[in-house]
Scaffold this motif. Structure first.
Motif, PDB file in Angstrom:
ATOM      1  N   GLN A 240     -12.211  19.130  11.608  1.00  0.00           N
ATOM      2  CA  GLN A 240     -13.488  18.431  11.384  1.00  0.00           C
ATOM      3  C   GLN A 240     -13.664  18.003   9.927  1.00  0.00           C
ATOM      4  O   GLN A 240     -14.492  17.148   9.626  1.00  0.00           O
ATOM      5  CB  GLN A 240     -14.670  19.303  11.851  1.00  0.00           C
ATOM      6  CG  GLN A 240     -15.045  20.467  10.955  1.00  0.00           C
ATOM      7  CD  GLN A 240     -14.089  21.668  11.051  1.00  0.00           C
ATOM      8  OE1 GLN A 240     -13.085  21.643  11.777  1.00  0.00           O
ATOM      9  NE2 GLN A 240     -14.390  22.729  10.320  1.00  0.00           N
ATOM     10  N   SER A 241     -12.840  18.579   9.025  1.00  0.00           N
ATOM     11  CA  SER A 241     -12.935  18.189   7.616  1.00  0.00           C
ATOM     12  C   SER A 241     -12.376  16.771   7.407  1.00  0.00           C
ATOM     13  O   SER A 241     -12.678  16.138   6.396  1.00  0.00           O
ATOM     14  CB  SER A 241     -12.146  19.165   6.736  1.00  0.00           C
ATOM     15  OG  SER A 241     -10.750  19.033   6.996  1.00  0.00           O
ATOM     16  N   ARG A 242     -11.541  16.324   8.320  1.00  0.00           N
ATOM     17  CA  ARG A 242     -10.944  14.977   8.296  1.00  0.00           C
ATOM     18  C   ARG A 242     -10.128  14.726   7.020  1.00  0.00           C
ATOM     19  O   ARG A 242      -9.988  13.572   6.601  1.00  0.00           O
ATOM     20  CB  ARG A 242     -12.020  13.906   8.489  1.00  0.00           C
ATOM     21  CG  ARG A 242     -12.728  14.064   9.829  1.00  0.00           C
ATOM     22  CD  ARG A 242     -13.888  13.094  10.001  1.00  0.00           C
ATOM     23  NE  ARG A 242     -13.438  11.719   9.929  1.00  0.00           N
ATOM     24  CZ  ARG A 242     -14.168  10.722   9.432  1.00  0.00           C
ATOM     25  NH1 ARG A 242     -15.358  10.964   8.946  1.00  0.00           N
ATOM     26  NH2 ARG A 242     -13.692   9.488   9.417  1.00  0.00           N
ATOM     27  N   ILE A 243      -9.612  15.795   6.424  1.00  0.00           N
ATOM     28  CA  ILE A 243      -8.801  15.573   5.215  1.00  0.00           C
ATOM     29  C   ILE A 243      -7.379  15.123   5.561  1.00  0.00           C
ATOM     30  O   ILE A 243      -6.608  14.781   4.671  1.00  0.00           O
ATOM     31  CB  ILE A 243      -8.796  16.802   4.268  1.00  0.00           C
ATOM     32  CG1 ILE A 243      -8.353  18.073   4.999  1.00  0.00           C
ATOM     33  CG2 ILE A 243     -10.144  16.978   3.606  1.00  0.00           C
ATOM     34  CD1 ILE A 243      -8.176  19.279   4.074  1.00  0.00           C
ATOM     35  N   LEU A 244      -7.031  15.165   6.846  1.00  0.00           N
ATOM     36  CA  LEU A 244      -5.783  14.529   7.301  1.00  0.00           C
ATOM     37  C   LEU A 244      -6.085  13.818   8.610  1.00  0.00           C
ATOM     38  O   LEU A 244      -6.546  14.432   9.579  1.00  0.00           O
ATOM     39  CB  LEU A 244      -4.670  15.566   7.487  1.00  0.00           C
ATOM     40  CG  LEU A 244      -3.311  15.022   7.942  1.00  0.00           C
ATOM     41  CD1 LEU A 244      -2.769  13.969   6.960  1.00  0.00           C
ATOM     42  CD2 LEU A 244      -2.281  16.135   8.077  1.00  0.00           C
ATOM     43  N   SER A 245      -5.857  12.525   8.610  1.00  0.00           N
ATOM     44  CA  SER A 245      -6.178  11.703   9.784  1.00  0.00           C
ATOM     45  C   SER A 245      -5.438  12.206  11.029  1.00  0.00           C
ATOM     46  O   SER A 245      -4.366  12.807  10.920  1.00  0.00           O
ATOM     47  CB  SER A 245      -5.759  10.262   9.486  1.00  0.00           C
ATOM     48  OG  SER A 245      -5.839   9.478  10.643  1.00  0.00           O
TER      49      SER A 245
ATOM     50  N   VAL B 226       2.178  22.490   1.750  1.00  0.00           N
ATOM     51  CA  VAL B 226       2.168  23.077   3.099  1.00  0.00           C
ATOM     52  C   VAL B 226       0.753  23.603   3.394  1.00  0.00           C
ATOM     53  O   VAL B 226       0.207  23.408   4.492  1.00  0.00           O
ATOM     54  CB  VAL B 226       3.208  24.220   3.198  1.00  0.00           C
ATOM     55  CG1 VAL B 226       3.085  24.963   4.518  1.00  0.00           C
ATOM     56  CG2 VAL B 226       4.616  23.679   3.018  1.00  0.00           C
ATOM     57  N   LEU B 227       0.164  24.225   2.382  1.00  0.00           N
ATOM     58  CA  LEU B 227      -1.164  24.813   2.570  1.00  0.00           C
ATOM     59  C   LEU B 227      -2.227  23.737   2.787  1.00  0.00           C
ATOM     60  O   LEU B 227      -3.179  23.940   3.553  1.00  0.00           O
ATOM     61  CB  LEU B 227      -1.512  25.712   1.381  1.00  0.00           C
ATOM     62  CG  LEU B 227      -0.714  27.025   1.349  1.00  0.00           C
ATOM     63  CD1 LEU B 227      -0.842  27.710   0.001  1.00  0.00           C
ATOM     64  CD2 LEU B 227      -1.173  27.960   2.463  1.00  0.00           C
ATOM     65  N   LEU B 228      -2.066  22.586   2.150  1.00  0.00           N
ATOM     66  CA  LEU B 228      -3.039  21.506   2.389  1.00  0.00           C
ATOM     67  C   LEU B 228      -3.019  21.104   3.864  1.00  0.00           C
ATOM     68  O   LEU B 228      -4.074  20.916   4.494  1.00  0.00           O
ATOM     69  CB  LEU B 228      -2.730  20.276   1.526  1.00  0.00           C
ATOM     70  CG  LEU B 228      -2.960  20.399   0.024  1.00  0.00           C
ATOM     71  CD1 LEU B 228      -2.816  19.034  -0.639  1.00  0.00           C
ATOM     72  CD2 LEU B 228      -4.321  20.993  -0.293  1.00  0.00           C
TER      73      LEU B 228
ATOM     74  N   ALA C  24      -5.905  21.538   6.720  1.00  0.00           N
ATOM     75  CA  ALA C  24      -6.295  20.377   7.543  1.00  0.00           C
ATOM     76  C   ALA C  24      -6.161  20.695   9.032  1.00  0.00           C
ATOM     77  O   ALA C  24      -7.003  20.287   9.841  1.00  0.00           O
ATOM     78  CB  ALA C  24      -5.429  19.164   7.169  1.00  0.00           C
ATOM     79  N   ASP C  25      -5.130  21.426   9.401  1.00  0.00           N
ATOM     80  CA  ASP C  25      -4.927  21.792  10.814  1.00  0.00           C
ATOM     81  C   ASP C  25      -5.968  22.804  11.289  1.00  0.00           C
ATOM     82  O   ASP C  25      -6.449  22.733  12.419  1.00  0.00           O
ATOM     83  CB  ASP C  25      -3.528  22.391  11.021  1.00  0.00           C
ATOM     84  CG  ASP C  25      -2.436  21.339  10.956  1.00  0.00           C
ATOM     85  OD1 ASP C  25      -2.758  20.147  11.068  1.00  0.00           O
ATOM     86  OD2 ASP C  25      -1.265  21.715  10.785  1.00  0.00           O
ATOM     87  N   LEU C  26      -6.299  23.758  10.407  1.00  0.00           N
ATOM     88  CA  LEU C  26      -7.290  24.777  10.791  1.00  0.00           C
ATOM     89  C   LEU C  26      -8.689  24.171  10.929  1.00  0.00           C
ATOM     90  O   LEU C  26      -9.489  24.631  11.738  1.00  0.00           O
ATOM     91  CB  LEU C  26      -7.368  25.883   9.727  1.00  0.00           C
ATOM     92  CG  LEU C  26      -6.254  26.913   9.647  1.00  0.00           C
ATOM     93  CD1 LEU C  26      -6.562  27.903   8.525  1.00  0.00           C
ATOM     94  CD2 LEU C  26      -6.101  27.649  10.968  1.00  0.00           C
TER      95      LEU C  26
END
Ligand SMILES: N[C@@H](CCC(=O)N[C@@H](CS)C(=O)NCC(=O)O)C(=O)O
Length: 190
Positions: free
Chosen positions: A92-97, A81-83, A87-89
């Protein structure tokens, strides 16, 4: 100003490591507070996580020392959930497309690992059960790895890589050094 992030963490914990990798990849500013799992502070369970587990993020609320958590911060738990939260916060990190299909594939990949690799990993290495389900899981897992890029889902490092890395590294270390409750060579006798 962005809301504050406090991560309650434990150095030895692979679930914590997931969140630390995500926060680092997102270049997030955060406060890290080490929880001694053998000797947890009395305030941790009632004020931070009723399950008494790390990782937990306290998000927002007034600036307070981590050892005096504010009831006004939101407490968020469960590494997967935290990942997604990180990603939502930090999009720009693009860790979730942002693409729905890519997001679904990423979640499927993580779910596959969580259900088909992680449980037989624990069963084989920590309970001395057969390695067969683990090998089967790993073969399926390999099939899901992108054939194109160098990361799990392709060219972009993502929460798929982050979710599995702390566990795959432990598995590799364990089997190459024959660590675990199985007999020496036991992993090869299938
Ligand atoms: N499903 C949880 C598992 C977290 C977990 O089991 N954390 C362990 C440390 S690695 C913990 O805090 N255990 C509580 C304890 O040792 O008392 C997650 O993904 O975050």
């Amino acid at each position: 100003m962005d809301k504050q992030i406090t991560l309650y963490a434990a150095k030895i914990c692979p679930y914590t490591q997931r969140v630390e990798i995500a926060l680092s990849e997102a270049r997030a500013e955060y406060t890290r507070f080490e929880i001694d799992l053998q000797n947890k502070p009395a305030w941790f369970q009632p004020q931070v996580n009723p399950e008494s587990k790390v990782p937990t993020i306290a998000y927002g609320g007034p600036p307070v020392p981590p050892s005096q958590p504010s009831p006004e911060s939101v407490k968020i738990t469960e590494s997967l959930v935290l990942l997604e939260f990180v990603a939502d916060l930090f999009p720009q990190s693009r860790i979730l497309s942002s693409d729905p299909v890519e997001r679904a594939k990423t979640r499927f990949f993580i779910d596959f690992f969580s259900t088909r690799v992680a449980p037989p990993h624990v069963a084989a290495l920590l309970r001395g059960e057969s390695f067969e389900p683990l090998i089967r899981g790993l073969l399926g897992f390999q099939e899901l790895l992108s054939k194109e890029g160098m990361y799990a889902m392709g060219d972009q490092f993502s929460i798929a890589d982050i979710a599995v890395a702390p566990f795959i590294l432990r598995l590799e270390t364990a089997v190459t050094n024959e660590l675990g409750v199985y007999e020496p060579g036991g992993m090869l006798r299938l």
